[in-house]
Enzyme design. Sequence first.
Site, mmCIF file in Angstrom:
data_model
loop_
_atom_site.group_PDB
_atom_site.id
_atom_site.type_symbol
_atom_site.label_atom_id
_atom_site.label_comp_id
_atom_site.label_asym_id
_atom_site.label_seq_id
_atom_site.Cartn_x
_atom_site.Cartn_y
_atom_site.Cartn_z
ATOM 1 N N GLN A 121 0.669 -1.094 -0.061
ATOM 2 C CA GLN A 121 -0.001 -0.081 0.108
ATOM 3 C C GLN A 121 0.905 1.306 -0.014
ATOM 4 O O GLN A 121 0.456 2.380 -0.117
ATOM 5 C CB GLN A 121 -0.868 0.247 1.116
ATOM 6 C CG GLN A 121 -1.847 -1.128 1.309
ATOM 7 C CD GLN A 121 -2.961 -1.216 2.394
ATOM 8 O OE1 GLN A 121 -2.956 -2.083 3.146
ATOM 9 N NE2 GLN A 121 -3.486 -0.160 2.773
ATOM 10 N N ARG A 180 -9.021 -1.351 8.123
ATOM 11 C CA ARG A 180 -9.964 -0.156 7.631
ATOM 12 C C ARG A 180 -10.201 0.557 8.693
ATOM 13 O O ARG A 180 -11.236 0.967 9.155
ATOM 14 C CB ARG A 180 -11.213 -0.990 7.074
ATOM 15 C CG ARG A 180 -12.013 -0.238 6.029
ATOM 16 C CD ARG A 180 -12.922 -0.902 5.188
ATOM 17 N NE ARG A 180 -13.527 0.023 4.189
ATOM 18 C CZ ARG A 180 -13.705 -0.338 3.083
ATOM 19 N NH1 ARG A 180 -13.760 -1.659 2.867
ATOM 20 N NH2 ARG A 180 -14.330 0.483 2.133
ATOM 21 N N CYS A 181 -9.085 1.274 9.226
ATOM 22 C CA CYS A 181 -9.077 2.063 10.352
ATOM 23 C C CYS A 181 -8.093 2.899 10.251
ATOM 24 O O CYS A 181 -6.946 2.683 10.024
ATOM 25 C CB CYS A 181 -9.307 1.445 11.634
ATOM 26 S SG CYS A 181 -8.435 1.920 13.013
ATOM 27 N N GLU A 221 -12.882 4.390 5.316
ATOM 28 C CA GLU A 221 -12.699 3.751 6.437
ATOM 29 C C GLU A 221 -13.901 4.097 7.256
ATOM 30 O O GLU A 221 -14.288 3.307 8.133
ATOM 31 C CB GLU A 221 -11.329 3.906 7.273
ATOM 32 C CG GLU A 221 -10.477 3.380 6.338
ATOM 33 C CD GLU A 221 -9.128 3.900 6.902
ATOM 34 O OE1 GLU A 221 -8.164 3.049 6.926
ATOM 35 O OE2 GLU A 221 -8.923 5.123 7.189
#
Length: 809
Positions: free
Chosen positions: A242, A389-390, A762
Amino acid sequence: MDATIDTKTVPSNEDRLAKLEGMGCSRKRYEDPRFIQGKGNYVDDIKMPNMLVGVMVRSPYAHARIKSIDTSKALAHPGVYAVLTAEDLKPLKLHWMPTLAGDVQAVLADGKVVFQNQEVAFVVAEDRYIAADAAELVEVEYEPLAVLVDPLKAMAPDAPTVRDDIKDKDVGAHGARKHPNHIFTWDIGDKDKTDRAFDNAEVTVKQDMIYQRVHPCPLETCGCVASFDKIRGDLMVYITSQAPHVVRTVVGMLSSIPESKIRIISPDIGGGFGNKVGIYPGYVCAIVASIVLGRPVKWIESRTENLTTTAFARDYHMTGELAADKDGKIKALRVHVTADHGAFDACADPSKWPAGMFHVVTGSYDIPNAFVSVDGIYTNKCPGGVSYRCSFRVTEAVYLIERMVDVLAQKLGIDKAEIRFRNFLRKDQFPYQTALGLEYDSGDYEPALRKGLAALDYPALRAEQAARRADPDAATLMGIGICTFTEIVGAGPSKMCDILGIGMFDSCEIRVHPDGSAIARMGTISQGQGHQTTYAQIIASVAGIPASLITVEEGDTATAPYGLGTYGSRSTPVAGAAIARASHKIREKARKIAAHLLEVSPDDVEFDLDRFVVKGAPDQAKSIKEVAWAAYNNVPEGMEMGLEAVDYYDPPNFTFPFGTYICVVDVDRFSGETKIRRFYALDDCGTRINPMIIEGQVHGGLTEGFAVAMGQQLTYDDAGNVLGGTLMDYFLPTSMETPHWETDFTVTPSPHHPIGAKGVAESPHVGSIPCFTAAMVDAFAHLGVTHMNMPHNSFRVWQQSHALNLDQR
Ligand code: MCN
Ligand code: CUM
């Protein structure tokens, strides 16, 4: 097809806007044709001539001394080229590597193993099958040691020591250490003022909660193909990352190869969700093996390796306290967290923030006093990760404050919507300084909650619930959960956020070709978020080039400008701003060229969607296409030829998206089975670039939130064995289990972002999880239940009913 405009017969504004496909348009995803048809190009699709494949030998023990490793049988196996152990990496000083959190991590176990499935040896062979067979032949003799799995017992005097290598160090990367298993204590806020507010409070509440250990579960696991060219001294790595530029810098640091000779390529990525931010031993081993053998080496995780060794999330053991007056007006918040970081502190947070952005824990509420203390702890569990996802521990923070507000409401007998109205920050308080030092950019919480309550007819739901509760024979209990969260995304201002010393800016480079089409490159990397679609829309709106004529390219460090990558929903807040600013630079240069062509002063020229018009003379105009051509043959005296722009954007602040989520559940009181009757999600992410992509992102995030709240958990038994290392045990919802989602929105632009946009990806995860728990607790609230730990699977809910004697007819 020519999608630009003929200035002589100018079509209507509507037609021109439609052709541009700019911001606000639900442009179809450019990526989908290749993904839907199986034509994506993932790391495991990469095949290079002479490529070898590496497989890890992993520890069956969670904690054991390594007495010996015998690789001779594996090496003798036909088709095997190398077997690496820590001893082989020692001369290269690569048996340990630095982590993003300021700790070190064993690349291959050095003397002992500290979590189950830890990397012990790396077998390189002709193909994966041979490598896997040979890995079985590596003989490792272990001497098991006492295992530490419970972080709450880690600081006991007689607790087993996880990290022999640093057991005598009394200072770590984030300050003093109190115990060999202690990593750091991170305090923020005014403790004395907060304590005083508690001492003087009319009401206080306190609640313990466990945010269980989970793991992001992207469809594609982690992996890489490393290829070192011995003649040229070049290293090329295809990798599931990423943050490819960060990987390049880290690989440069570790290998002493100059960054100019390292090329990192993240091709298509089959989901990231935070799993692909870290640097893993497998990457290092594949690179070393390629350098040693002079051949490309591939390493790809299996599903079990992915679930048990790369990146975990949560594992926060939290105690929250609120002080308030009798009307429910909150006066102070106090939080203590014991954070289980596993065996190495390899959390991917901005360097200065050992608990990430947990200090957004005051939420959407005007809380004058707050104090937070987090203890990071080593245990015999998998290291790394943290994000799922945070945006760096925001999920945990939002969970805590949303739960605490509910607990307070329950204690005071105030409706859960009403207590939120009483404590919300008002629109006129923005920009707002929180008690924990953040400055919220913008927000408008009250209308969002009102809209949600109206959409679900909240009073009717409460009336139905009351009737259900009054009926002793009702087979189902009904719960209503409300979550009014504030997120923090867009890491971040370089004065606050860095990774290994590199500020967390992002970048965009745009080149307009003579025919008016363009290529744009960014320092971020899509993992499914649709950047190729949406980034082009920003350029289209700002520079007037139709999105269909813009090629967006990310993920190749040889071509993209340096950027910090995609995670923490930072792409829109940071790269999105760079894109808008680079597009604006293009437009301003184009304006000058247009003025030159029209023989007027640039001040007399107006930008109009896709062309430049002389003020007051609408028939005198030049399209952006005409200007692009002129940029290569007819520019004003003294101007550089060409039409391109670069922008590096260091944001002045984070952005603070928010939302109102409401969940209605029906719980079978005899079996614990839960049905999500309705789930309403209102998101406010400021200016919306592509409503359809936002909706897709929200659906995905809600589904992952549902997974975490209702079923996901990585459990360890007392011996440190991971229970849940396959998808038979680890809950990954399919369309069969996933509820129906209702989405909605309001728009409160960010005042500091060039186009007013905030991140969104998110929010649905962060906001939905406490909402599910709130609904579950609400189903039992009339019986005095104030909190239930996740996951809320049927068995656990049944246990709850059972404890309350609800399953007895
Ligand atoms: N968007 C928009 N308008 C806004 C905000 C966003 O149209 N105001 C669009 C963006 O243009 C982009 C998408 O929504 O196409 C997501 O943007 P943003 O919120 O900026 O998030 P990022 O692009 O930085 O994505 C990261 C985020 C993270 S951190 C996780 S985790 C996650 C998520 O994205 N992982 C995903 N969504 C995912 N979706 C897929 N398919 N796969 C993943 O791995
Ligand atoms: Cu936090 S998971 Mo995302 O940041 O890749």
